[in-house]
Scaffold this motif. Sequence first.
Motif, mmCIF file in Angstrom:
data_model
loop_
_atom_site.group_PDB
_atom_site.id
_atom_site.type_symbol
_atom_site.label_atom_id
_atom_site.label_comp_id
_atom_site.label_asym_id
_atom_site.label_seq_id
_atom_site.Cartn_x
_atom_site.Cartn_y
_atom_site.Cartn_z
ATOM 1 N N SER A 193 1.032 -1.083 0.268
ATOM 2 C CA SER A 193 0.424 -0.363 0.010
ATOM 3 C C SER A 193 0.114 1.016 -0.093
ATOM 4 O O SER A 193 0.583 2.328 -0.513
ATOM 5 N N ALA A 194 1.824 1.057 0.892
ATOM 6 C CA ALA A 194 2.933 2.485 0.477
ATOM 7 C C ALA A 194 3.281 2.064 -0.472
ATOM 8 O O ALA A 194 3.699 3.935 -1.326
ATOM 9 N N SER A 195 3.886 1.442 -1.194
ATOM 10 C CA SER A 195 4.187 1.395 -2.651
ATOM 11 C C SER A 195 3.901 1.913 -4.080
ATOM 12 O O SER A 195 3.888 3.221 -4.455
ATOM 13 N N ARG A 196 2.602 1.387 -3.202
ATOM 14 C CA ARG A 196 1.468 2.442 -4.541
ATOM 15 C C ARG A 196 1.209 4.231 -4.293
ATOM 16 O O ARG A 196 0.950 4.080 -5.273
ATOM 17 N N GLN A 197 0.968 4.144 -2.922
ATOM 18 C CA GLN A 197 0.798 5.625 -2.286
ATOM 19 C C GLN A 197 2.299 6.267 -3.745
ATOM 20 O O GLN A 197 2.181 7.775 -4.079
ATOM 21 N N SER A 253 2.762 6.762 -6.737
ATOM 22 C CA SER A 253 1.939 6.850 -8.209
ATOM 23 C C SER A 253 0.631 7.337 -8.129
ATOM 24 O O SER A 253 0.366 8.396 -8.997
ATOM 25 N N TYR A 254 -0.068 7.348 -6.655
ATOM 26 C CA TYR A 254 -0.972 7.906 -6.655
ATOM 27 C C TYR A 254 -0.858 9.785 -6.326
ATOM 28 O O TYR A 254 -1.222 10.008 -7.046
ATOM 29 N N ASP A 255 -0.075 9.690 -5.975
ATOM 30 C CA ASP A 255 0.300 11.046 -5.135
ATOM 31 C C ASP A 255 0.800 11.907 -6.190
ATOM 32 O O ASP A 255 0.716 13.440 -6.198
ATOM 33 N N TYR A 272 11.209 12.941 0.428
ATOM 34 C CA TYR A 272 10.112 11.916 0.274
ATOM 35 C C TYR A 272 9.976 10.668 0.742
ATOM 36 O O TYR A 272 9.455 10.127 1.539
ATOM 37 N N LYS A 320 8.220 8.953 3.461
ATOM 38 C CA LYS A 320 6.938 7.851 3.945
ATOM 39 C C LYS A 320 7.264 6.508 4.078
ATOM 40 O O LYS A 320 6.573 6.080 4.633
ATOM 41 N N TYR A 321 8.416 6.075 4.004
ATOM 42 C CA TYR A 321 8.927 4.660 4.446
ATOM 43 C C TYR A 321 9.924 4.122 5.817
ATOM 44 O O TYR A 321 9.845 3.368 6.147
#
Length: 621
Positions: free
Chosen positions: A108-112, A114-116, A143, A147-148
């Motif tokens: 889910s964190a990796s997908r974010q 691309s989304y943001d 970033y 995020k990670y």
Amino acid sequence: MPDYHSKKSENRQMQSSERNQNKKGTASPHKGRAEDAAVQSRPAPRLSLRWRIIGLLLICWLIPVALMIGILGVYVAGHHGDMAAENFQEQLEFSNQICIERLNGVISASRQASYDGELLSVWNDYQMGVTDKLKAGRQYKDYLAAKYLKNNAIAGAILWFGTAETPDSFYSVYNEHANGSYQQIRTYQEEDHAEAEKCAETLGTGIRFLKCGNRLYLIRNLIDSRYQTQGTLVFCLNPAYCFQSLKEYQMVAGVRVLLGEEELDLKADDQLTKWSEAQDEANVCEWQDGRLYLKNEMRGDNYTLKTSLLFEKEVTQYPFYGYPHVLLAMLGGLIPILFLMFAVFRRQVTHPIFVLCEASARIEGGELGYQITEAMENAEFSYLAEAFNHMSENLKQQFDRIYEEEIALREARIMALQSHINPHFMNNTLEIINWEARLGDNEKVSKMIGALSTMLDAALDRKKHPQVYLSEEMTYVDSYLYIMKERLGKRLTVEKEIPEELLDYYVPRLCLQPVIENAIEHGVVPNGSGTVRIIASKDETYLYLMTTNRGGMSEEDRARITRLLDPNYNTGKEPSGNLGIANVNQRLRILCGEPCGLTITEEPDGTVIAKLTMALNKTGI
């Protein structure tokens, strides 16, 4: 000593106002003896606290323990392999669920990313020349870290754009709290990046787990709004955290994990590998040759987690997996007994202790002589309460006596130290006044007499104020300096560096004038002329008053100063003419406490520095 007197002075009014109100609590010695007689005549409880506690322990613990041993003996005697296997299967499913949740969190964190669109926005700015390489690199790393690096499942995060041949488009961060390190990032670049790049070319919008040696990675492409791949994210996973629930199994013979297409042998076993490869079902529980084989398959976010465990028969037949049910049943029967024990302990132990603690707090708060009037339930606490009452009364009497003695001694010492007046100074002053009078200069005579009057008022202290404002102390200093300037003329120069905001602080009366007199008499007069500087400063705790002169010190002067500034110096054996700096030093130590006082040092260039250290005080107390 200052803290002692300060606390005493704060509570003194409260104590005096409560003496008449607390007569019951501040018994006289005769009343104390009467209470002793009453205590001796009071019948003691039939059972002491010790025997009551022993009885409760026998009732509440020995009997349940005996029942537990008997029930567990019967439970062990039976065959409970199937129940143990079922419990292991449920535990394996729960452990897999934990692993799935942690891995899904990483996905889910990796997908974010691309989304943001933040990383892609920075990359586009860099490609268009809006952002330079250095600034873009900082934004990428900020970033990734934000995020990670708070996720314990991620040991490191790696980002690249384009191909590996573009060295300035490769960025990485690592998480030391998740076993990440710079060496781990470097190993990826040198050994694993080529294989990760191949995987990324076939991913599209999906994800892929990649195992290289004992290293595990999660790979995802950065997709823009046109579904085109612009870059790739690689996470160095922390297997110790991701599969922690599987590693916590005790006495397991083998553990095998299939994560997507990658096989992780957390604890390799050939028999377990062969058995798990032969199973087509998702969940299997099977006994073979006295060993228990378990398999659980669970779907994650675009991947499958398959876990197989192998237990020896000795472990699986261990009977305590049904223990919680037995324990719950026993606790249900113990609840009434526990409530009874709680009530008895509260009445016999907890409440008396609370009463004693509250009484101690009242004494600590200043209510010396406070008495416990509540009757205790047992002999032990009754004795403690009586002993506390006698101790409190004795403490009050001793505290009052010591306080009065200390105050009397302190006032006597201060008055004795302040009473010393330098007769040589008085004689010199009177001679100057007489000489000026003979010259007929009435204005100067008037000023001299006024200055002398100011000095006498300061020395006599008719208002009995041991501490005055620094501004008032400076009027005494100015009066003295006026007289000395009339005596020495242009041979004496005085410089002052005293900030106005320090004039409202209290200082001991006549603390500065003797130090200035010492500087003039021993630094200026012997040399024929000189300059005396007066400097005031402060920090968060102390106020400092300093005088400096370039008169230098002889060995005799150093010996004299060492003797006079000794904390144990007896001023009664010294001629009054030598008492100035000793007087100041002892008064500062008495009024302000350690480490306040007077120090006199000499610099290499011959400058003599006299420094008074005193506590910051704006109240005059």
